[in-house]
Scaffold this motif. Sequence first.
Motif, PDB file in Angstrom:
ATOM      1  N   THR A 104      20.918  37.090  36.507  1.00 34.39           N
ATOM      2  CA  THR A 104      19.589  36.543  36.216  1.00 34.39           C
ATOM      3  C   THR A 104      19.656  35.337  35.289  1.00 34.39           C
ATOM      4  N   GLY A 105      20.669  35.285  34.416  1.00 32.20           N
ATOM      5  CA  GLY A 105      20.812  34.142  33.510  1.00 32.20           C
ATOM      6  C   GLY A 105      21.452  32.931  34.148  1.00 32.20           C
ATOM      7  N   GLY A 106      21.981  33.078  35.372  1.00 34.76           N
ATOM      8  CA  GLY A 106      22.464  31.933  36.136  1.00 34.76           C
ATOM      9  C   GLY A 106      23.919  31.553  35.958  1.00 34.76           C
ATOM     10  N   ASP A 107      24.696  32.302  35.170  1.00 31.23           N
ATOM     11  CA  ASP A 107      26.093  31.952  34.916  1.00 31.23           C
ATOM     12  C   ASP A 107      26.919  32.208  36.183  1.00 31.23           C
ATOM     13  N   LEU A 108      27.333  31.138  36.853  1.00 26.77           N
ATOM     14  CA  LEU A 108      28.056  31.302  38.113  1.00 26.77           C
ATOM     15  C   LEU A 108      29.461  31.852  37.916  1.00 26.77           C
ATOM     16  N   SER A 109      30.014  31.729  36.694  1.00 26.73           N
ATOM     17  CA  SER A 109      31.341  32.299  36.467  1.00 26.73           C
ATOM     18  C   SER A 109      31.299  33.826  36.585  1.00 26.73           C
ATOM     19  N   VAL A 110      30.180  34.425  36.215  1.00 27.05           N
ATOM     20  CA  VAL A 110      30.017  35.880  36.372  1.00 27.05           C
ATOM     21  C   VAL A 110      30.062  36.242  37.854  1.00 27.05           C
ATOM     22  N   MET A 111      29.335  35.499  38.665  1.00 25.69           N
ATOM     23  CA  MET A 111      29.321  35.740  40.104  1.00 25.69           C
ATOM     24  C   MET A 111      30.705  35.537  40.712  1.00 25.69           C
ATOM     25  N   MET A 112      31.395  34.456  40.329  1.00 30.57           N
ATOM     26  CA  MET A 112      32.716  34.191  40.880  1.00 30.57           C
ATOM     27  C   MET A 112      33.708  35.275  40.469  1.00 30.57           C
ATOM     28  N   ASN A 113      33.616  35.747  39.224  1.00 30.78           N
ATOM     29  CA  ASN A 113      34.496  36.836  38.791  1.00 30.78           C
ATOM     30  C   ASN A 113      34.234  38.101  39.588  1.00 30.78           C
ATOM     31  N   SER A 114      32.980  38.350  39.928  1.00 32.51           N
ATOM     32  CA  SER A 114      32.663  39.535  40.720  1.00 32.51           C
ATOM     33  C   SER A 114      33.240  39.420  42.130  1.00 32.51           C
ATOM     34  N   ILE A 115      33.246  38.217  42.677  1.00 34.51           N
ATOM     35  CA  ILE A 115      33.831  38.019  44.010  1.00 34.51           C
ATOM     36  C   ILE A 115      35.342  38.241  43.953  1.00 34.51           C
ATOM     37  N   ILE A 116      35.977  37.707  42.911  1.00 38.62           N
ATOM     38  CA  ILE A 116      37.422  37.921  42.745  1.00 38.62           C
ATOM     39  C   ILE A 116      37.727  39.415  42.663  1.00 38.62           C
ATOM     40  N   ALA A 117      36.945  40.139  41.854  1.00 37.43           N
ATOM     41  CA  ALA A 117      37.168  41.580  41.705  1.00 37.43           C
ATOM     42  C   ALA A 117      36.978  42.300  43.033  1.00 37.43           C
ATOM     43  N   ALA A 118      35.936  41.936  43.772  1.00 33.69           N
ATOM     44  CA  ALA A 118      35.652  42.612  45.040  1.00 33.69           C
ATOM     45  C   ALA A 118      36.681  42.288  46.117  1.00 33.69           C
TER      46      ALA A 118
END
Length: 344
Positions: free
Chosen positions: A184-198
């Motif tokens: 919700t805060g928009g930090d794309l590094s969080v999203m990219m880290n989640s993709i790496i983990a998945a």
Amino acid sequence: MKMEMIQELPVPEELKRQFPITDDVKAVKAKRDEEIRKIFAGEDDRFLLIIGPCSADREDAVLDYMEKLAALQEKVKDRIFMIPRVYTNKPRTKGVGYKGMLHQPDPLKGEDMLAGIIAIRQLHTDVVEKTGFTCAEEMLYPENHAYLDDLLSYVAVGARSVEDQQHRLVASGIGIPAGMKNPTGGDLSVMMNSIIAAQSKQTFIYRGWEVKTEGNPYAHAILRGYVDKFGNSHPNYHYEELMNLVELYDKNDLKNPACIVDCNHNNSGKKYIEQIRIARDVLHSRRHSPEITKLVKGLMIESYLVDGNQKPGGEVYGQSITDACLGWDKTENLVLDLADELSR
């Protein structure tokens, strides 16, 4: 622990024995899963539409909508591949309010999770049998995915869940594409880290078992806009943001780079009618950039039978009781316009 034990729920294997699916349903899922895999792998250039109600609140209206969508899919099948949204569990920012069919099979009655689990399995089964669609769900509760894993073709991990360890690890082992939303805060590094983990191999605890996965090569990004520290909505679907995501993918060693643009939520400022303009804007960006064309595999659109929304218990058949959605006439016109644009 200060918890009241209400009722013991069946394990997924038991529920599946009670409510089995047919060989025909299994074949439909296998075929659609392969088609979707090819789109994310770049082997099929059809455009994805993950489309449907904000929440699947009642079976009759959802099935009426899905039958209309199936007829529309037939008209645009050469350019567009639809994965209907049948979202039966809803995140609530404050933890209160209607949480979806899983909690309340009848929105006007109290919570009954056993009846809810049965109802959502029946709904997903009925959609496949009546329309030939296998659908998308939000993975709000990772433990519950196993009740529907033989029926679903797509899972989204929401903005409030994408930083959670369990969501990331379970997404690595579901065997179908998992869209990881930006937080919700928009930090794309969080999203990219989640993709790496998945996408990575994982070992973890799931439903009382130690399990391991080989990773999910089709975990990918969903851009849904964000909220700043003052509570203001900001979009992240424009050309510049999409090119930035191209660069982020280039910096990471990830399989099958892909993005779905969520046309509602903070991208639209929750103004549902803006989804029409946003969808066209994304196609405009794709037309002017081969990198964006390759990256952006589709759109997420909230749509139902009637424009807008109402409170739970409202009398308008086929109108959302959570976020406002596009009504059917606008949806049909938008999909036909998108198909025409994609044919150029």
